[in-house]
Write an enzyme that holds these catalytic residues in place. Structure first.
Site, PDB file in Angstrom:
ATOM      1  N   CYS A   5       0.816  -1.227   0.000  1.00 17.09           N
ATOM      2  CA  CYS A   5       0.000   0.000   0.000  1.00 17.09           C
ATOM      3  C   CYS A   5       0.844   1.269   0.000  1.00 17.09           C
ATOM      4  O   CYS A   5       0.302   2.373  -0.137  1.00 17.09           O
ATOM      5  CB  CYS A   5      -0.943   0.011   1.195  1.00 17.09           C
ATOM      6  N   CYS A  89     -19.233 -38.047  -2.848  1.00 15.29           N
ATOM      7  CA  CYS A  89     -20.640 -38.364  -3.100  1.00 15.29           C
ATOM      8  C   CYS A  89     -21.125 -37.586  -4.321  1.00 15.29           C
ATOM      9  O   CYS A  89     -20.942 -36.369  -4.406  1.00 15.29           O
ATOM     10  CB  CYS A  89     -21.476 -38.019  -1.872  1.00 15.29           C
ATOM     11  N   CYS A  94     -24.002 -32.139  -2.132  1.00 14.67           N
ATOM     12  CA  CYS A  94     -23.373 -32.972  -1.103  1.00 14.67           C
ATOM     13  C   CYS A  94     -21.899 -33.097  -1.440  1.00 14.67           C
ATOM     14  O   CYS A  94     -21.538 -33.563  -2.511  1.00 14.67           O
ATOM     15  CB  CYS A  94     -24.004 -34.363  -1.050  1.00 14.67           C
ATOM     16  N   CYS A 116     -28.391 -37.910   3.747  1.00 15.89           N
ATOM     17  CA  CYS A 116     -28.070 -38.160   2.343  1.00 15.89           C
ATOM     18  C   CYS A 116     -28.220 -39.648   2.038  1.00 15.89           C
ATOM     19  O   CYS A 116     -29.220 -40.076   1.474  1.00 15.89           O
ATOM     20  CB  CYS A 116     -26.660 -37.678   2.012  1.00 15.89           C
ATOM     21  N   CYS A 124     -16.720 -45.893 -11.145  1.00 16.97           N
ATOM     22  CA  CYS A 124     -17.070 -44.767 -12.020  1.00 16.97           C
ATOM     23  C   CYS A 124     -17.560 -43.551 -11.250  1.00 16.97           C
ATOM     24  O   CYS A 124     -17.782 -42.497 -11.838  1.00 16.97           O
ATOM     25  CB  CYS A 124     -18.123 -45.189 -13.031  1.00 16.97           C
ATOM     26  N   CYS A 172     -10.221 -35.172  -8.425  1.00 14.54           N
ATOM     27  CA  CYS A 172     -11.191 -35.072  -7.327  1.00 14.54           C
ATOM     28  C   CYS A 172     -12.622 -34.910  -7.811  1.00 14.54           C
ATOM     29  O   CYS A 172     -13.535 -34.792  -6.996  1.00 14.54           O
ATOM     30  CB  CYS A 172     -10.822 -33.900  -6.416  1.00 14.54           C
ATOM     31  N   CYS A 184      -5.583 -20.489 -22.590  1.00 13.42           N
ATOM     32  CA  CYS A 184      -4.655 -21.512 -22.114  1.00 13.42           C
ATOM     33  C   CYS A 184      -5.399 -22.761 -21.649  1.00 13.42           C
ATOM     34  O   CYS A 184      -6.359 -22.679 -20.885  1.00 13.42           O
ATOM     35  CB  CYS A 184      -3.811 -20.936 -20.979  1.00 13.42           C
ATOM     36  N   CYS A 192      -7.927 -29.669  -5.353  1.00 17.30           N
ATOM     37  CA  CYS A 192      -6.920 -30.695  -5.064  1.00 17.30           C
ATOM     38  C   CYS A 192      -5.541 -30.352  -5.611  1.00 17.30           C
ATOM     39  O   CYS A 192      -4.583 -31.083  -5.358  1.00 17.30           O
ATOM     40  CB  CYS A 192      -7.360 -32.044  -5.623  1.00 17.30           C
ATOM     41  N   CYS A 215      -2.988 -32.403 -28.325  1.00 20.50           N
ATOM     42  CA  CYS A 215      -3.422 -31.312 -27.462  1.00 20.50           C
ATOM     43  C   CYS A 215      -2.514 -30.104 -27.672  1.00 20.50           C
ATOM     44  O   CYS A 215      -1.290 -30.231 -27.712  1.00 20.50           O
ATOM     45  CB  CYS A 215      -3.389 -31.736 -25.991  1.00 20.50           C
TER      46      CYS A 215
END
Length: 323
Positions: A5, A89, A94, A116, A124, A172, A184, A192, A215
């Site tokens: 600052c 989950c 959740c 839940c 999967c 994750c 990009c 994660c 790619c």
């Protein structure tokens, strides 16, 4: 004076950090951490250097309890995401994590969060499908739909986003949104910390976009198969000429450029009080030493670089082309 600052502050206003010796005022650090946590960043670097702030310092400097709780949750999620046995989950709203080990043969998991109880597959990570294989259970729709259960009576979809704009982290399974404008494709999951390619959704290394995978670092989609094969054939056929050209340019540049650079650097480091003879002696010594060292550096560079490039072209590229 605070370097952020630019205001004069008393010494007590500059908290010490365990990660580095830089000092910024408490108000600037708190505002910096507020922004970082609100952006879901777990690894927060020092405002003045790349050193990551220690979690104890982040907790000490964050003034709001809610932000501290969010930061703790982000740390926990990153720790769980790094565990290969963690499964999240798939139920809407959740974020409960189930730590499962040895569930390959009995893949049926149940969410333990109160209220839940969603059952899902260990492999999967989709809702439990007792009579269908995992491939059939994976969503095949080209879009991602988020539907409010209260609006299910009229069957209207509140939000429909193209799959090109919303994708899932390969580690994750966190949803990540990116504007599909050709920017990009090197993505970093803030939950994660996974570094992955937006086009193929694979965890990547620094050479992923140099590989013959199709790619590209910039662009909306990978190369087509025809373009990729033509590029690989061009690399295989043109590699000797290109490598010879690069080596032919690099050898004289190193041999001639290194003594010139060394002489200029030695002359710039000389004290203004030094006499002309001392400066001439220092520059001459540096140039002669670099003339002796530059052929060695050239030989090592060419001797290592050329075999590496040839191995890459006639190893990785040819193997990819055969596939």
């Amino acid at each position: 004076e605070c370097p952020l600052c630019l205001l004069p502050q008393p010494p007590a206003a500059f908290p010490s950090l365990a990660s580095c010796s830089h000092r910024s005022c408490r108000a600037c650090l708190q505002q910096y951490l507020r922004i970082a946590v609100s952006e879901s960043r777990v690894r927060v670097p020092c405002p003045q250097c790349p050193a990551a702030l220690q979690p104890a310092d982040v907790r000490r400097l964050l003034p709001e309890p809610a932000l501290r709780d969010c930061y703790e949750e982000f740390l926990l999620r990153r720790l769980l995401a790094a565990d290969p046995g963690t499964r999240w989950c798939p139920a809407p709203d959740c974020s409960y994590a189930v730590i499962a080990y040895g569930c390959a043969e009995c893949p049926r998991l149940t969410c333990g969060r109160e209220g839940c109880g969603t059952e899902f597959c260990y492999h999967c990570r989709q809702p439990w499908h007792p009579d269908a294989p995992c491939a059939a259970a994976l969503p095949s729709s080209p879009s991602v739909r988020l539907v409010d259960p209260e609006d299910s009576a009229n069957g209207e979809t509140l939000l429909q986003a193209e799959a090109e704009d919303i994708k899932v982290c390969p580690r994750c399974s966190a949803f990540i949104m990116k504007v599909n404008d050709g920017s990009c494709n090197r993505m970093n999951c803030t939950v994660c910390g996974c570094l992955f390619c937006w086009l193929c959704l694979q965890e990547i290394s620094d050479v992923h976009f140099l590989s013959p995978s199709g790619c590209t670092f910039w662009g909306k989609r990978p190369w087509s198969r025809t373009r990729k094969i033509l590029w690989q054939l061009g690399m295989v056929l043109g590699a000797p000429m290109v490598i010879s050209l690069v080596a032919g340019i690099a050898v004289p540049v190193i041999i001639i450029g290194l003594p010139i650079y060394t002489g200029r650097k030695v002359l710039a480091l000389e004290s203004p009080c030094s006499s002309g003879c001392q400066q001439c002696f220092s520059v001459t010594s540096g140039v002669l030493l670099s003339l002796f060292v530059s052929p060695i550096i050239t030989a090592v560079t060419v001797g290592i670089g050329v075999p590496l490039m040839l191995t890459y072209v006639y190893g990785v590229v040819v193997l990819s082309l055969c596939r």
